[in-house]
Every structure is written in structure tokens, then in C-alpha cells.
Write an enzyme that holds these catalytic residues in place. Structure first.
Site, short mmCIF file in Angstrom:
data_model
loop_
_atom_site.label_atom_id
_atom_site.label_comp_id
_atom_site.label_asym_id
_atom_site.label_seq_id
_atom_site.Cartn_x
_atom_site.Cartn_y
_atom_site.Cartn_z
N ASP A 55 -10.44 -11.99 17.19
CA ASP A 55 -11.40 -12.49 18.18
C ASP A 55 -12.78 -12.69 17.55
O ASP A 55 -13.80 -12.31 18.10
CB ASP A 55 -11.50 -11.56 19.38
N HIS B 295 -14.04 -15.80 21.72
CA HIS B 295 -14.02 -16.15 23.14
C HIS B 295 -15.36 -16.68 23.64
O HIS B 295 -15.44 -17.25 24.72
CB HIS B 295 -13.57 -14.94 23.98
N LEU C 58 4.18 -12.44 6.78
CA LEU C 58 5.32 -11.97 6.00
C LEU C 58 6.47 -12.96 6.00
O LEU C 58 7.23 -13.03 5.03
CB LEU C 58 5.80 -10.62 6.55
N GLY C 59 6.65 -13.69 7.11
CA GLY C 59 7.67 -14.73 7.12
C GLY C 59 9.05 -14.28 7.54
O GLY C 59 10.05 -14.87 7.10
N GLY D 162 -22.88 -11.62 28.02
CA GLY D 162 -23.86 -12.23 27.12
C GLY D 162 -24.05 -11.44 25.84
O GLY D 162 -24.56 -11.96 24.85
N ASN D 163 -23.65 -10.15 25.84
CA ASN D 163 -23.75 -9.32 24.64
C ASN D 163 -22.64 -9.61 23.63
O ASN D 163 -22.76 -9.26 22.46
CB ASN D 163 -23.68 -7.84 25.00
N SER D 164 -21.55 -10.22 24.09
CA SER D 164 -20.41 -10.46 23.21
C SER D 164 -20.84 -11.23 21.97
O SER D 164 -21.53 -12.25 22.07
CB SER D 164 -19.32 -11.24 23.93
#
Length: 432
Positions: A199, A169, A337-338, A280-282
Site C-alpha cells: 500500500d 490508496h 516464486l511461481g 488526510g494523515n495517510s
């Protein structure tokens, strides 16, 4: 002197001698008391203070009490009662520099140089409100306009050839990514892969003598141990490139969180910490006191947008899997897995003429998918997966979330009243 007074005086003298002898005998008969060494803020038979041995004073003693005290100690004492040390037993003193150089400081010094600030220019879709009426009336076609917006986050260099891990993100939709090191060097970063399910994103820069942080190799995090969050919160307001360090503990392990937004994003097996994580730490690292990265800080719970002590990080084991896949295959192979399933309901059970409510109905199987090759077909009922009753979709979701391509998943299925056992060799998720 009269005989009367002489007798009285003699009696007093004799009585005093006898009493003194008796007291001496009683005193010598007491067992010798050996008090344990006192450390820190302790009072022994004293009325207060930090360290008072057999005294009633409220004085402050900056040293330990050792040996035998020949008298009461009160007031201010600058050392032991034996008078050999001004700050404890000989050899126990630490310089101020040694006391400051603790495990947290050393861990920070190891990892901080490898923490980077990520500055992103993103293309943000927007629509002019002035045109909404004309669009609704059908007078003009609907159009989307794009504007460039700046975003900032953190990342960490995990290899000497410049691989950087951050959050997806942070860089999603980026048209330009600039990485700034703590020593001020800047590089244009190349996006290597986006891993939406976790993420995470992998970037790469090319440079010489790049600082590298080490990923924790173990899986032995403990609730309550120190946790250090390093990143660039509010980096656009700061005039230097040094990262920010906050400290807390590991608050919980294996947290499962469902996104409260409009999307169906979920996070499984996350690390929870109360180390402050702010905008800003992400993408920055969560570090242990050994100076190893144990997680990638990802999101927080907050009503204000700032830290309230509830933050979450992707564990290092997952990050290592992503990096290994990227190195070997050029991208992360998301397990798949489909097939598509439906939870058994009373209506489905009646239609299928089954009485056991535990299981999921296979409604579609993609041709040549791992499920197809395992023999599963529409109309089968999955009763067990990985040796446990398949009574919740979360069971299979977690198994696939934590699996790797080529892992094997055992199952028990039912077809026309007959149960059979099989295994799925997990493959790569195909584009829908």
C-alpha cells in the site's frame, strides 16, 4: 529568706543544671543526619507541601533543600535554606525557552518542512440508478460513467531529487496529483510506481531547494518510545499549508493485520502507534525523537472514522527497499516464486498415500519460474521452508512478503516418498 526556702531554691537550680548538662550530653551524642538532596515534590518530616525540610508546615518551596538547616522551614520559601538560589542549585535553572525546546519540538522542526499535502483528482466509476431497470430488462446495455472526485492525503519528500512516498490508496485512480509544500509551493507530481502489496506509492516532483526528511537507518524501535505523526488531516478545511503534528508512543511492533474488506489485502510487520491519525494523515511520516522517519502512516482501526489511538505505519526498512528498487530498476520488483500450493488435507493425504500431515502440495508450477528452476514439479510436497516445518500458509507468505528479489529460500520437499533439499532464488512476480 528562711533556710527552708533557700534549700528548695538551691535544689531547683542544681537540678536544672544537672538536667541541662545531661540533655546536652545526650544531644551531642546523636549521630549527624545527612539528608539526601531533595528534587521535585518531596516532604521530609513535614506535614505536606512541595518541599518542607524538618518542618511541619504545608508551605511551598520553589528550590531544593541543601546543606544544614538551622531551623524549621515552613510557609513560602523562594529558594534553598542556604539562601543562594531562587530556583534550585546554582547552574540548574533553565530558561522557559530551553524547557520548551525539547526533543519532540526539534524532531518536528527537522521533518515538518518535508511533509507535503497531496491533492488528488480521481476518476470514480458509477452507474445511474435510473437506468438499472432498463439494463436488467436488457433494453439498454450496461454502462459505467465516471465522475471526478477530490481526495487529499499526505506524503514526505525523501530525496533531494524530489522522490515522495505516500500510500497507494491516497492516489489510486488519480488523473491529476498536485503536491503542496509547507512553504506554499505547488508542483504537479509524476507517478513513478505503485506498490500494491505494501500500500505504498512513489511520486516525483521537480523543484529547487526541496526539503528532505531522513529515513531511519536502524531497526531498533522500542515499544513505549515517543512517536510523532505529521500530516495534513482535514487539509481541505484549513486555510494554510502547515502540517499538523500529533504525539504518542510506539504501542507495538510487527503487527500482522488482515483487511476486513472484500479484498484480500493484508499487512505484515506493521508499527502500531497511539499518535492521532485522522483522515488526510495517510501517507505522512511517523517520526522518532531524533527527527528521522521510522514509518509511513497507513491506516487506523476506528468505528467512527476518526482516531481512537490505534494507528499503523509501514516500517522505514520497507520504504527504503522500495526506494532503492525504484532508483535502480525504475520500479519495485515484487518478489515471486511461481508456484501454487494446497494445504494437505485427509483427502489429499489419502490420495497421495502419505501419513505426515505437515506440508503443502504443489499443484502447479509456472515454466521457467524460480520454483521450476529449483526443481519443483506438480505432485511434490513441500515439508519445510527456511528451516521450519511448513504447517501454515502464513509462514511462506511472511517469508516472501519480507524478501527481496535474488534472496534464497531453502526448502525440503518430498517426491514419491523420498525427501530432498533445494533452494529457490526468488525472482520477480510475473503478471498473471
Amino acid at each position: 529568706m528562711s533556710r527552708r526556702w533557700t534549700g528548695i531554691v538551691a535544689g531547683l537550680v542544681l537540678g536544672g543544671l544537672l538536667a541541662g548538662g545531661l540533655l546536652a550530653v545526650r544531644y551531642r551524642g546523636l549521630p549527624e543526619l545527612h539528608w539526601p538532596r531533595l528534587e521535585g515534590r518531596t516532604s521530609v518530616n513535614g506535614g505536606g507541601g512541595d518541599s518542607s525540610a524538618n518542618g511541619g508546615g504545608s508551605g511551598i518551596s520553589s528550590g531544593n533543600t541543601s546543606g544544614n538547616s538551622s531551623g524549621n522551614t515552613s510557609g513560602n520559601s523562594s529558594g534553598n535554606t542556604s539562601g543562594n538560589s531562587s530556583g534550585g542549585t546554582a547552574g540548574d535553572t533553565l530558561t522557559l525557552g530551553q524547557e520548551r525546546d525539547n526533543a519532540i519540538v526539534r524532531a518536528t522542526q527537522k521533518v515538518a518542512p518535508a511533509v507535503v499535502s497531496i491533492n488528488v483528482i480521481q476518476a470514480q466509476a458509477m452507474r445511474s440508478r435510473n437506468m438499472d431497470l432498463w439494463v436488467r430488462l436488457g433494453l439498454i446495455p450496461e454502462r459505467e460513467y465516471y465522475r471526478q472526485v477530490a481526495n487529499i492525503g499526505s506524503g514526505v519528500i525523501l530525496s533531494d531529487d524530489g522522490y515522495i512516498v505516500t500510500n497507494l490508496h491516497v492516489i489510486q485512480g488519480a488523473v491529476q496529483v498536485v503536491v503542496t509544500l509547507s512553504d506554499g509551493r505547488q508542483y504537479q507530481a509524476r507517478l513513478v510506481d505503485e506498490i500494491d502489496v505494501y500500500d505504498l506509492a512513489v511520486l516525483q516532483i521537480t523543484g529547487e531547494d526541496l526539503p528532505v526528511a531522513l529515513l531511519d537507518e536502524g531497526d531498533d524501535l522500542q515499544i513505549g518510545e515517543w512517536a510523532i505523526a505529521i500530516g495534513s488531516p482535514y487539509g481541505y478545511l484549513l486555510a494554510d499549508t502547515q502540517p499538523t503534528v500529533t504525539v504518542g508512543v510506539i504501542s507495538a511492533l510487527n503487527r500482522d493485520i488482515k483487511s476486513s474488506g472484500d479484498n484480500d489485502q493484508f499487512y505484515l510487520g506493521m508499527i502500531q502507534t497511539d499518535a492521532a491519525i485522522n483522515p488526510g494523515n495517510s501517507g505522512g511520516p511517523l517520526v522518532n525523537t531524533e527527527g528521522k522517519v521510522v514509518g509511513i502512516n497507513t491506516f487506523i482501526f476506528s468505528d467512527t472514522g476518526g482516531s481512537v489511538g490505534i494507528g499503523f505505519a509501514v516500517p522505514a526498512s520497507r520504504v527504503r527497499t522500495v526506494l532503492d528498487e525504484v532508483r535502480q530498476f525504475g520500479h519495485f520488483r515484487e518478489p515471486g516464486l511461481g508456484f501454487h500450493l494446497l494445504k494437505l488435507t485427509p483427502g489429499l493425504m489419502q490420495q497421495m498415500q502419505v501419513s505426515d500431515p505437515v506440508g503443502f502440495l504443489v499443484v502447479r508450477v509456472e515454466t521457467n519460474s524460480p520454483a521450476w528452476q529449483a526443481g519443483l514439479r506438480p505432485g511434490d510436497i513441500l515439508r519445510e521452508v527456511a528451516g521450519v516445518p511448513f504447517d501454515s500458509a502464513d509462514i511462506l507468505r511472511r517469508l516472501v512478503y519480507e524478501a527481496n528479489v535474488d534472496d534464497r529460500l531453502w526448502f525440503v520437499a518430498e517426491r514419491k516418498g523420498e525427501r530432498w533439499t533445494g533452494q529457490i532464488v526468488i525472482g520477480e512476480q510475473q503478471e498473471q
